[in-house]
Design a protein around this motif. Structure first.
Motif, PDB file in Angstrom:
ATOM      1  N   ALA A   1       0.829  -1.207   0.000  1.00 33.26           N
ATOM      2  CA  ALA A   1       0.000   0.000   0.000  1.00 33.26           C
ATOM      3  C   ALA A   1       0.859   1.250   0.000  1.00 33.26           C
ATOM      4  O   ALA A   1       0.555   2.239  -0.690  1.00 33.26           O
ATOM      5  N   LEU A   2       1.943   1.224   0.743  1.00 33.83           N
ATOM      6  CA  LEU A   2       2.842   2.377   0.794  1.00 33.83           C
ATOM      7  C   LEU A   2       3.451   2.649  -0.585  1.00 33.83           C
ATOM      8  O   LEU A   2       3.491   3.800  -1.056  1.00 33.83           O
ATOM      9  N   LEU A   3       3.912   1.595  -1.252  1.00 40.14           N
ATOM     10  CA  LEU A   3       4.537   1.785  -2.561  1.00 40.14           C
ATOM     11  C   LEU A   3       3.519   2.198  -3.627  1.00 40.14           C
ATOM     12  O   LEU A   3       3.839   2.976  -4.534  1.00 40.14           O
ATOM     13  N   ARG A   4       2.292   1.696  -3.520  1.00 42.67           N
ATOM     14  CA  ARG A   4       1.245   2.145  -4.452  1.00 42.67           C
ATOM     15  C   ARG A   4       1.008   3.648  -4.293  1.00 42.67           C
ATOM     16  O   ARG A   4       0.875   4.375  -5.296  1.00 42.67           O
ATOM     17  N   ASP A   5       0.942   4.107  -3.062  1.00 44.90           N
ATOM     18  CA  ASP A   5       0.741   5.538  -2.814  1.00 44.90           C
ATOM     19  C   ASP A   5       1.897   6.355  -3.385  1.00 44.90           C
ATOM     20  O   ASP A   5       1.689   7.434  -3.945  1.00 44.90           O
ATOM     21  N   VAL A   6       3.122   5.845  -3.258  1.00 41.69           N
ATOM     22  CA  VAL A   6       4.296   6.548  -3.795  1.00 41.69           C
ATOM     23  C   VAL A   6       4.215   6.651  -5.314  1.00 41.69           C
ATOM     24  O   VAL A   6       4.440   7.716  -5.897  1.00 41.69           O
ATOM     25  N   LEU A   7       3.866   5.566  -5.966  1.00 37.01           N
ATOM     26  CA  LEU A   7       3.757   5.577  -7.425  1.00 37.01           C
ATOM     27  C   LEU A   7       2.628   6.496  -7.880  1.00 37.01           C
ATOM     28  O   LEU A   7       2.787   7.263  -8.847  1.00 37.01           O
ATOM     29  N   ASP A   8       1.500   6.442  -7.214  1.00 36.30           N
ATOM     30  CA  ASP A   8       0.376   7.296  -7.585  1.00 36.30           C
ATOM     31  C   ASP A   8       0.734   8.769  -7.399  1.00 36.30           C
ATOM     32  O   ASP A   8       0.425   9.611  -8.253  1.00 36.30           O
TER      33      ASP A   8
ATOM     34  N   GLY B   1       3.011  10.128 -10.129  1.00 37.04           N
ATOM     35  CA  GLY B   1       2.393  10.350 -11.426  1.00 37.04           C
ATOM     36  C   GLY B   1       2.944   9.513 -12.557  1.00 37.04           C
ATOM     37  O   GLY B   1       2.780   9.870 -13.728  1.00 37.04           O
ATOM     38  N   VAL B   2       3.617   8.396 -12.247  1.00 37.38           N
ATOM     39  CA  VAL B   2       4.145   7.549 -13.313  1.00 37.38           C
ATOM     40  C   VAL B   2       3.218   6.353 -13.519  1.00 37.38           C
ATOM     41  O   VAL B   2       2.730   5.762 -12.543  1.00 37.38           O
ATOM     42  N   PRO B   3       2.957   5.983 -14.759  1.00 37.01           N
ATOM     43  CA  PRO B   3       2.157   4.784 -14.996  1.00 37.01           C
ATOM     44  C   PRO B   3       2.951   3.549 -14.599  1.00 37.01           C
ATOM     45  O   PRO B   3       4.172   3.511 -14.732  1.00 37.01           O
ATOM     46  N   TYR B   4       2.263   2.527 -14.117  1.00 33.34           N
ATOM     47  CA  TYR B   4       2.971   1.328 -13.688  1.00 33.34           C
ATOM     48  C   TYR B   4       2.064   0.122 -13.843  1.00 33.34           C
ATOM     49  O   TYR B   4       0.842   0.239 -13.924  1.00 33.34           O
ATOM     50  N   ASP B   5       2.695  -1.045 -13.881  1.00 36.78           N
ATOM     51  CA  ASP B   5       1.991  -2.315 -13.912  1.00 36.78           C
ATOM     52  C   ASP B   5       2.267  -3.046 -12.609  1.00 36.78           C
ATOM     53  O   ASP B   5       3.416  -3.109 -12.155  1.00 36.78           O
ATOM     54  N   ALA B   6       1.235  -3.603 -11.996  1.00 34.96           N
ATOM     55  CA  ALA B   6       1.398  -4.438 -10.818  1.00 34.96           C
ATOM     56  C   ALA B   6       1.544  -5.887 -11.272  1.00 34.96           C
ATOM     57  O   ALA B   6       0.699  -6.407 -12.004  1.00 34.96           O
ATOM     58  N   VAL B   7       2.657  -6.520 -10.882  1.00 33.03           N
ATOM     59  CA  VAL B   7       2.965  -7.871 -11.348  1.00 33.03           C
ATOM     60  C   VAL B   7       3.247  -8.764 -10.150  1.00 33.03           C
ATOM     61  O   VAL B   7       4.117  -8.463  -9.324  1.00 33.03           O
ATOM     62  N   GLU B   8       2.538  -9.857 -10.051  1.00 33.91           N
ATOM     63  CA  GLU B   8       2.754 -10.799  -8.955  1.00 33.91           C
ATOM     64  C   GLU B   8       3.923 -11.728  -9.274  1.00 33.91           C
ATOM     65  O   GLU B   8       4.195 -12.031 -10.434  1.00 33.91           O
TER      66      GLU B   8
ATOM     67  N   ALA C   1      10.832  -9.056  -3.867  1.00 31.95           N
ATOM     68  CA  ALA C   1      11.906  -9.651  -3.083  1.00 31.95           C
ATOM     69  C   ALA C   1      11.274 -10.551  -2.024  1.00 31.95           C
ATOM     70  O   ALA C   1      10.096 -10.401  -1.689  1.00 31.95           O
ATOM     71  N   PHE C   2      12.037 -11.494  -1.486  1.00 30.64           N
ATOM     72  CA  PHE C   2      11.426 -12.435  -0.544  1.00 30.64           C
ATOM     73  C   PHE C   2      10.949 -11.740   0.727  1.00 30.64           C
ATOM     74  O   PHE C   2      10.083 -12.252   1.425  1.00 30.64           O
ATOM     75  N   TYR C   3      11.479 -10.547   1.004  1.00 31.80           N
ATOM     76  CA  TYR C   3      11.153  -9.856   2.252  1.00 31.80           C
ATOM     77  C   TYR C   3      10.206  -8.681   2.065  1.00 31.80           C
ATOM     78  O   TYR C   3       9.786  -8.068   3.051  1.00 31.80           O
ATOM     79  N   GLY C   4       9.856  -8.329   0.812  1.00 27.03           N
ATOM     80  CA  GLY C   4       8.969  -7.199   0.637  1.00 27.03           C
ATOM     81  C   GLY C   4       8.737  -6.828  -0.815  1.00 27.03           C
ATOM     82  O   GLY C   4       9.487  -7.239  -1.707  1.00 27.03           O
ATOM     83  N   PRO C   5       7.697  -6.042  -1.085  1.00 28.92           N
ATOM     84  CA  PRO C   5       7.404  -5.588  -2.449  1.00 28.92           C
ATOM     85  C   PRO C   5       8.399  -4.515  -2.874  1.00 28.92           C
ATOM     86  O   PRO C   5       9.129  -3.959  -2.051  1.00 28.92           O
ATOM     87  N   LYS C   6       8.404  -4.204  -4.162  1.00 22.79           N
ATOM     88  CA  LYS C   6       9.343  -3.213  -4.658  1.00 22.79           C
ATOM     89  C   LYS C   6       8.808  -2.523  -5.902  1.00 22.79           C
ATOM     90  O   LYS C   6       7.930  -3.046  -6.595  1.00 22.79           O
ATOM     91  N   ILE C   7       9.337  -1.348  -6.131  1.00 18.61           N
ATOM     92  CA  ILE C   7       9.149  -0.648  -7.404  1.00 18.61           C
ATOM     93  C   ILE C   7      10.365  -0.960  -8.246  1.00 18.61           C
ATOM     94  O   ILE C   7      11.494  -0.655  -7.857  1.00 18.61           O
ATOM     95  N   ASP C   8      10.155  -1.590  -9.386  1.00 15.25           N
ATOM     96  CA  ASP C   8      11.244  -1.905 -10.304  1.00 15.25           C
ATOM     97  C   ASP C   8      11.151  -1.003 -11.523  1.00 15.25           C
ATOM     98  O   ASP C   8      10.070  -0.857 -12.122  1.00 15.25           O
TER      99      ASP C   8
END
Length: 421
Positions: free
Chosen positions: A215-222, A225-232, A236-243
């Motif tokens: 949720a924190l990273l989604r808020d940062v991306l939103d 203002g950059v378009p992004y794709d969420a990919v499952e 990383a094994f310990y947390g989500p990331k913006i690549d």
């Protein structure tokens, strides 16, 4: 605005494995082993310029640089979770004095220990710790290639220890550092990806931790203002990331830069800071890499620029071309002035062929300084730019000053257009 690379742009990209060797940037040797390239002088110059750029950018952004060893006890990676979630990609442990030590697969456990070695107050946070450090991955031979997939990696890594309220701002600031670096490097992302966990046991089992971090990273991306794709399946094994994804000439994607939010390792290493209430609190660990691995970054730069790097990155930034032997002394004097100013310069004299042949041989050098009898007598330079444009003769001091300013600014421009003829 971030857009995907067009097919036309993709098909004009070069293969860094072929071009990098042709230009004398890097090579390999069977006795060193697969996935272990070495850097030749021209490539080392590019790498050094890139490393100096990112260190300076980080210093200006408030980061403190550290050095940490490339080895660690197996126990360190058991605590961090790498051993249980990532050991297949690690080199086997080495027995040493009754202990087992491992070549590190990442820098984050070491930085967690450095943070833990001192007491911290909330007034010190965010604490930004950066390192250009080596790490090692036990990649299979079949996936190794050039500089993009190697076993010994020099990573531009950093870890920000901060409060939960600071984490989003730090992640946004990291994305801005990435944006500025891409501008200076003359590259652009193929896309931004929010990398989330997938099915299976490769991820830390803590659903609430994953929900908060994602949720924190989604808020940062939103907010960015950059378009992004969420990919499952790409977290990383310990947390989500913006690549931040790049693409090669075949359209194949790879991750270059990344921003990650980690609630896991601060817990595992019992990290804390003293809050305004005098009690211990758990920091958030924001992982970020602006240019990723130096190897992959240089590979992409070779493919995008075809060896015609921005002037500040070019192995040779200026070549001095005396028209005849009579101007050789003046040419060498100009080269020495360039070196004293911090520019990478060389002389290509008449012994290397006609002036036209030397100009063609130096086609990838950003600046070609031609010195004939008239220029030598007046301490002037007739400057040719890499793109074929020519300038009227100018005082040598002015030429070097203006080139130096563009290089210092990490500009992708070769010259100020108003002085071109």
């Amino acid at each position: 605005m971030v857009t995907r690379l067009t097919l036309c742009e993709e098909t004009t990209m070069h293969d860094h494995r072929k071009l990098g060797r042709e230009l004398g940037l890097f090579d390999t040797d069977p006795l060193m082993g697969a996935g272990l390239p070495y850097w030749l002088p021209e490539g080392a110059a590019v790498r050094h310029a890139l490393e100096e750029y990112i260190r300076d950018a980080e210093r200006r952004a408030g980061y403190q640089h550290v050095y940490s060893p490339v080895l660690g006890k197996r126990e360190l990676y058991e605590i961090s979770g790498h051993w249980s979630h990532y050991s297949e990609d690690m080199f086997p442990p080495m027995d040493l004095g009754g202990e087992q030590v491992v070549l590190r697969p990442s820098l984050c456990p070491h930085h967690a220990l450095i943070y833990r070695s001192r007491a911290h107050s909330y007034r010190e946070l965010p604490l930004r710790m950066a390192e250009l450090g080596g790490m090692y991955r036990s990649e299979l031979s079949g996936v190794l290639g050039g500089l993009t997939r190697v076993r010994a990696i020099q990573l531009n890594d950093a870890h920000i220890f901060c409060t939960l309220d600071q984490a989003a701002d730090e992640a946004r600031a990291a994305l801005e550092l990435i944006r500025r670096a891409y501008g200076a490097l003359g590259i652009r992302p193929a896309r931004y990806r929010l990398s989330l966990p997938g099915a299976g046991g490769k991820y830390v089992a803590d659903p609430e931790m994953w929900r908060r971090a994602a949720a924190l990273l989604r808020d940062v991306l939103d907010a960015s203002g950059v378009p992004y794709d969420a990919v499952e399946g790409e977290a990383a094994f310990y947390g989500p990331k913006i690549d931040v994804q790049i693409a090669n000439g075949a359209g194949r994607e790879a991750t270059l830069s990344t921003v990650q939010v980690d609630f896991h390792q601060p817990e595992r290493f019992d990290l804390h800071y003293i809050g305004p209430d005098g009690a211990k609190h758990r920091p958030v660990m924001v992982h970020r890499s602006v240019i990723g691995s130096v190897e992959r970054a240089v590979a992409h730069l070779i493919e995008v620029h075809g060896g015609a790097f921005p002037a500040w990155l070019a192995p040779t930034q200026l070549v001095v071309l005396p028209v005849s032997e009579a101007e050789s002394g003046r040419a060498d004097s100009l080269r020495r002035r360039c070196v004293a100013q911090g520019l990478r310069a060389e002389v290509a004299g008449p012994e290397r062929g006609t002036l036209g042949a030397r100009v063609r041989a130096a086609r990838l050098v950003p600046y070609q300084a031609v010195i004939g009898a008239k220029e030598a007598d007046g301490d002037q330079v007739a400057l040719r730019l890499r793109d074929g444009r020519r300038l009227d003769a100018l005082p040598a001091a002015e030429v070097l000053s203006r080139i130096g300013a563009l290089v210092a600014a990490h500009s992708t421009e070769l010259w100020e257009t108003e002085v071109l003829v």
